[in-house]
Design a protein around this motif. Sequence first.
Motif: not given
Length: 209
Positions: A57-67, A84-92, A111-119
């Motif tokens: 968490d002290t070294r994660r990068h500033d980009f997020h990824v969503a799918i 996780n390999a590229f140290m994304a901030k979060e996966v959505h 790796q932090h993973v966050r859920h969003h029920p809708s777009v």
Amino acid sequence: MDETGQPTEREIGVGPWEGHWPTGEHYDPELLREGDRRNVVDEYRYWSHDAIVADLDTRRHDFHVAIENWQHDFNIGTVVRTANAFMAKEVHIIGRRRWNRRGAMVTDRYQHVRHHPSVEEFVAWAESEGLPVLGVDLFPDSRPIETYPLPQRCVLVFGQEGPGLSDEVREAAQDTLSIAQFGSTRSINAGTAAGIAMHAWIRQHRFAG
């Protein structure tokens, strides 16, 4: 080789710590005693799970990824592992909460993973964080990712295998980006595309200049 000269199965990780135990709250006594067979880099051998996550968490990068996950896309595990390999901030994960974790190879524990029920809810979150949404898909008006100046803070969004990005994500995106292809097929695997896009960010912001 075993005692009969036959090859034995290759062991992953390391066995119990030999000699005096190291000191430090980040070490896990059970791992020191039993050995550490997890899929972690040598730097984190014998560290507790919580200590590893805290250090990442002290070294994660500033980009997020969503799918988008409307049909239990099997690529999500691969995306999480690559993030996780590229140290994304979060996966959505947008859509279904459940996804196939097999491809993540346990990296979802780190790796932090966050859920969003809708777009709509995902877009509202991105706006609240001041993060531009960038879709990655092969549309006629998509801009080449190879020459696109990726923002340092952004969220890269990928559609499910087959249908690609939904109309809702495309409308919400600041831009959509394409990956150059030269063969006969019209698209590449969504997990592969995610890895290429993440590495494009790494090249621009970790190795620029």
